[in-house]
Design a protein around this motif. Structure first.
Motif, PDB file in Angstrom:
ATOM      1  N   SER A   1       1.394   1.031   9.693  1.00 38.14           N
ATOM      2  CA  SER A   1       1.175  -0.369  10.003  1.00 38.14           C
ATOM      3  C   SER A   1       0.086  -0.564  11.196  1.00 38.14           C
ATOM      4  O   SER A   1      -0.681  -1.554  11.030  1.00 38.14           O
ATOM      5  CB  SER A   1       2.506  -0.992  10.473  1.00 38.14           C
ATOM      6  OG  SER A   1       2.987  -0.533  11.607  1.00 38.14           O
ATOM      7  N   GLU A   2       0.064   0.274  12.190  1.00 39.16           N
ATOM      8  CA  GLU A   2      -1.148   0.217  12.956  1.00 39.16           C
ATOM      9  C   GLU A   2      -2.276   0.426  12.595  1.00 39.16           C
ATOM     10  O   GLU A   2      -3.597   0.135  12.882  1.00 39.16           O
ATOM     11  CB  GLU A   2      -0.759   1.184  14.177  1.00 39.16           C
ATOM     12  CG  GLU A   2       0.352   0.707  15.139  1.00 39.16           C
ATOM     13  CD  GLU A   2      -0.064   1.639  16.592  1.00 39.16           C
ATOM     14  OE1 GLU A   2      -0.508   2.395  16.724  1.00 39.16           O
ATOM     15  OE2 GLU A   2       0.358   0.738  17.667  1.00 39.16           O
ATOM     16  N   ALA A   3      -2.440   1.321  11.470  1.00 43.11           N
ATOM     17  CA  ALA A   3      -3.589   1.513  10.760  1.00 43.11           C
ATOM     18  C   ALA A   3      -3.872   0.597   9.698  1.00 43.11           C
ATOM     19  O   ALA A   3      -4.788   0.701   8.905  1.00 43.11           O
ATOM     20  CB  ALA A   3      -3.629   3.121  10.024  1.00 43.11           C
ATOM     21  N   GLY A   4      -2.916  -0.446   9.812  1.00 43.26           N
ATOM     22  CA  GLY A   4      -3.432  -1.809   8.742  1.00 43.26           C
ATOM     23  C   GLY A   4      -3.049  -1.634   7.301  1.00 43.26           C
ATOM     24  O   GLY A   4      -3.255  -2.373   6.608  1.00 43.26           O
ATOM     25  N   GLN A   5      -2.160  -0.547   7.066  1.00 40.74           N
ATOM     26  CA  GLN A   5      -1.353  -0.507   5.889  1.00 40.74           C
ATOM     27  C   GLN A   5      -0.317  -1.559   5.611  1.00 40.74           C
ATOM     28  O   GLN A   5       0.449  -1.681   6.361  1.00 40.74           O
ATOM     29  CB  GLN A   5      -0.939   1.075   5.470  1.00 40.74           C
ATOM     30  CG  GLN A   5      -1.878   2.208   5.782  1.00 40.74           C
ATOM     31  CD  GLN A   5      -2.712   1.999   4.363  1.00 40.74           C
ATOM     32  OE1 GLN A   5      -2.338   2.203   3.234  1.00 40.74           O
ATOM     33  NE2 GLN A   5      -4.188   1.962   4.592  1.00 40.74           N
ATOM     34  N   ARG A   6      -0.173  -1.847   4.347  1.00 47.54           N
ATOM     35  CA  ARG A   6       0.890  -2.820   4.009  1.00 47.54           C
ATOM     36  C   ARG A   6       2.179  -1.946   3.534  1.00 47.54           C
ATOM     37  O   ARG A   6       1.921  -1.105   2.719  1.00 47.54           O
ATOM     38  CB  ARG A   6       0.733  -3.678   2.890  1.00 47.54           C
ATOM     39  CG  ARG A   6      -0.556  -4.914   3.393  1.00 47.54           C
ATOM     40  CD  ARG A   6      -0.995  -5.553   2.139  1.00 47.54           C
ATOM     41  NE  ARG A   6      -1.471  -4.692   0.920  1.00 47.54           N
ATOM     42  CZ  ARG A   6      -1.344  -5.027  -0.360  1.00 47.54           C
ATOM     43  NH1 ARG A   6      -0.755  -6.100  -0.874  1.00 47.54           N
ATOM     44  NH2 ARG A   6      -1.735  -4.262  -1.376  1.00 47.54           N
ATOM     45  N   ASP A  65       0.955  -1.239   0.124  1.00 45.63           N
ATOM     46  CA  ASP A  65      -0.017   0.047  -0.107  1.00 45.63           C
ATOM     47  C   ASP A  65       0.906   1.069  -0.072  1.00 45.63           C
ATOM     48  O   ASP A  65       0.535   2.322  -0.681  1.00 45.63           O
ATOM     49  CB  ASP A  65      -0.813   0.199   1.158  1.00 45.63           C
ATOM     50  CG  ASP A  65      -1.845  -1.235   1.089  1.00 45.63           C
ATOM     51  OD1 ASP A  65      -2.398  -1.483   0.258  1.00 45.63           O
ATOM     52  OD2 ASP A  65      -2.261  -2.035   2.392  1.00 45.63           O
ATOM     53  N   ARG A 123       5.528  -6.964  12.623  1.00 44.52           N
ATOM     54  CA  ARG A 123       4.403  -6.970  12.015  1.00 44.52           C
ATOM     55  C   ARG A 123       3.949  -7.179  10.707  1.00 44.52           C
ATOM     56  O   ARG A 123       2.793  -6.989  10.019  1.00 44.52           O
ATOM     57  CB  ARG A 123       3.945  -5.310  12.371  1.00 44.52           C
ATOM     58  CG  ARG A 123       3.562  -5.077  13.712  1.00 44.52           C
ATOM     59  CD  ARG A 123       3.433  -3.566  13.812  1.00 44.52           C
ATOM     60  NE  ARG A 123       3.040  -3.202  15.395  1.00 44.52           N
ATOM     61  CZ  ARG A 123       2.511  -2.015  15.619  1.00 44.52           C
ATOM     62  NH1 ARG A 123       2.497  -1.033  14.692  1.00 44.52           N
ATOM     63  NH2 ARG A 123       2.375  -1.576  16.605  1.00 44.52           N
ATOM     64  N   ARG A 161       0.255  10.045   7.952  1.00 42.65           N
ATOM     65  CA  ARG A 161      -0.863   9.030   8.436  1.00 42.65           C
ATOM     66  C   ARG A 161      -2.104   9.327   8.151  1.00 42.65           C
ATOM     67  O   ARG A 161      -2.806   8.635   7.623  1.00 42.65           O
ATOM     68  CB  ARG A 161      -0.627   8.499   9.948  1.00 42.65           C
ATOM     69  CG  ARG A 161      -1.631   7.484  10.347  1.00 42.65           C
ATOM     70  CD  ARG A 161      -1.882   7.673  11.868  1.00 42.65           C
ATOM     71  NE  ARG A 161      -2.150   9.169  12.253  1.00 42.65           N
ATOM     72  CZ  ARG A 161      -1.853   9.660  13.258  1.00 42.65           C
ATOM     73  NH1 ARG A 161      -1.043   9.058  14.130  1.00 42.65           N
ATOM     74  NH2 ARG A 161      -2.377  10.937  13.517  1.00 42.65           N
ATOM     75  N   THR A 219      -4.747   7.593   5.546  1.00 39.45           N
ATOM     76  CA  THR A 219      -6.031   7.039   6.168  1.00 39.45           C
ATOM     77  C   THR A 219      -7.245   7.946   6.360  1.00 39.45           C
ATOM     78  O   THR A 219      -8.294   7.246   6.647  1.00 39.45           O
ATOM     79  CB  THR A 219      -5.363   6.571   7.419  1.00 39.45           C
ATOM     80  OG1 THR A 219      -5.186   7.562   8.217  1.00 39.45           O
ATOM     81  CG2 THR A 219      -4.204   5.619   7.474  1.00 39.45           C
TER      82      THR A 219
END
Length: 501
Positions: free
Chosen positions: A48-53, A30, A193, A371, A375
């Motif tokens: 990465s905490e927000a779910g991004q690759r 991502d 992660r 971020r 996001t």
């Protein structure tokens, strides 16, 4: 007595280097982050905490270039900054800048606590101190401006140094840190992660169709978003921004404190010039006094003088031993004093640069703003606009850059070259051209153009790392003209045919 470790910082010596693989395949993520210093790593953590690759491309080793040679202060006190911001850009901008940096300071503390490495950060106070009676009024004004911006600031005459001062602006609850102790652990967590980390991987080319493609020597990264978190532009990205910034360099020495010396409490920077910045590095074998001095390098043969000056100042004011470390810092500043953080276009390209020498805290600002942009969160909505890289910047520093670009020498080549001993270098004039001449350890001459291939500045010799450096935007070259780091991408032209020794 330990021998001085010239060119390498305590931060680099005290934590082993990382060893992540080189990119050798084509991958899709991502977000691709170019740069593995504190900005890149903190931004990767947030995303990465927000779910991004996420994939990180670092040309050298993680936290080893600018971040590995920092002064390691984590503070919202950026010299006498807030009075200037209030006067030139308005009180609202000063408040936004203050909030952004205070939020970043707390966020980095929270991350350290989450990773259970709180020992990498020590809470302390930060001071801008004055020694000249004429500075008192300005220091009081700075304290008031910082208070008005919502910061924990006050004017004080109780300054924790063993020499006379006239007062200081004090910020409470600030911090100092060991950057690599924090960031190497952070990288380990990122890898756990699923963040893909690649070292010795330069971003050589970038292109965009429906996605970004970032190409290295042996692989490619496809990504919806690209973040350039390196000190200098990569593959031409953002290169025009460097026409609106200037480079500055600092010199750092670290010397053991004597057994009877009271350890200065806090991180301190002088208001008066020449600038002197002081902090203590705690270590098992005894504390080090770190002293920093800033300079725009204008001498065509930079040797040991800046370090010698700092060591002399330290001995005059503190009980210290011989220097154990010497290193340099480098950063960029913008015309209005605010970093450039955010989107360069509407196609998912972001940049973070121009931190003005306060990159550890501002890296946290950049991580949060980018971020939010990716996001579509609104955490930073109160202050992100003041950092917009698309804002109109004034040309207040154009004269400085112009002067550096047009500078040169009229020193005759034959007169100077005969005086060069092995390891020495100088800029000379021959046939109407500015030449950068270096005599290697075998007595042979390297002769290249002294005109930087970025924007035409005249390069200067840095004896401490045996490199040519451009004072305009910080490009560095080996004696044979090869590029060490940008923004220049083209080597200095060989000019040996112009000289006949």
């Amino acid at each position: 007595m330990s021998p001085v470790k010239a060119g390498n910082s305590y931060w680099m010596e005290s934590v082993p280097p990382t060893s992540y693989p080189t990119l050798q395949d084509d991958i899709t993520v991502d977000v691709c982050i170019i740069g593995g210093g504190i900005t890149g790593l903190l931004t990767a953590f947030e995303l990465s905490e927000a779910g991004q690759r996420v994939a990180i491309l670092e040309a050298e080793r993680l936290a080893s270039v600018v971040t590995g040679h920092t002064t390691a202060k984590l503070t919202s006190q950026h010299g006498a900054r807030y009075a200037r911001l209030s006067q030139e850009l308005g009180a609202d901008v000063a408040r936004s800048y203050a909030q952004a940096n205070q939020d970043a300071l707390q966020r980095i503390r929270d991350i350290a606590a989450e990773l259970q490495i709180e020992e990498a950060i020590q809470t302390t106070d930060a001071y801008v101190y004055g020694t000249a009676p004429s500075s008192v009024e300005a220091l009081r004004a700075e304290a008031q401006a910082a208070q008005d911006a919502g910061l924990p600031a006050s004017f004080t005459t109780d300054v924790p140094v063993p020499f006379e001062t006239v007062g200081a602006v004090r910020f409470t609850d600030q911090a100092q840190l060991h950057p690599r102790r924090l960031l190497i652990r952070l990288a380990e967590v990122l890898a756990e992660r699923g963040v893909q980390i690649f070292e010795s991987t330069s971003a050589n080319e970038m292109s965009f169709d429906d996605q970004w493609t970032v190409s290295s020597e042996e692989g490619q990264v496809r990504a919806d978003n690209v973040i350039v978190a390196a000190l200098t532009p990569t593959a031409g990205v953002g290169s025009n921004l460097f026409e609106q910034m200037y480079c500055h360099q600092g010199f750092v020495v670290a010397m053991p404190l004597g057994n009877g010396q009271t350890i200065p409490e806090g991180v301190l920077i002088s208001y008066d010039r020449p600038m002197r910045s002081v902090r203590v590095i705690e270590r098992p074998e005894g504390p080090l006094l770190q002293v920093t001095g800033g300079a725009y390098v204008e001498n065509p043969n930079i040797g040991d003088e800046p370090y010698d000056d700092l060591e002399g100042w330290a001995r005059e004011h503190f009980d210290v031993g011989e220097a154990e470390y010497r290193w340099t810092t480098q950063d960029y500043s913008t015309a209005d004093g605010l970093p450039l953080i955010g989107s360069l276009a509407d196609d998912g390209l972001y940049i973070a640069t121009g931190f003005g020498g306060w990159g550890l805290t501002t890296a946290g600002v950049a991580a949060a703003i980018i971020r939010d942009a990716i996001t579509q969160e609104q955490v930073t909505s109160q202050y992100r606009d003041i950092f917009d890289p698309a804002r109109e910047l004034s040309g207040v520093d154009s004269a400085l850059i112009s002067a550096r670009t047009s500078s040169g020498t009229d020193r005759d080549a034959n007169e100077i070259i005969g005086q060069l001993t092995p390891g020495d270098a100088a800029v000379v004039c021959s046939g109407g051209e500015q030449l950068a001449v270096h005599r290697d350890n075998h007595g042979e001459l390297n002769v290249v153009s002294a005109v930087c291939t970025h924007l035409g500045g005249i390069v200067l010799w840095n004896k401490s790392n045996s490199q040519w450096g451009c004072p305009c935007h910080g490009s560095k070259f080996l004696p044979d003209g090869s590029v060490v780091n940008g923004p220049a991408e083209t080597p200095l032209a060989d000019k040996k045919d112009l000289l006949n020794e």
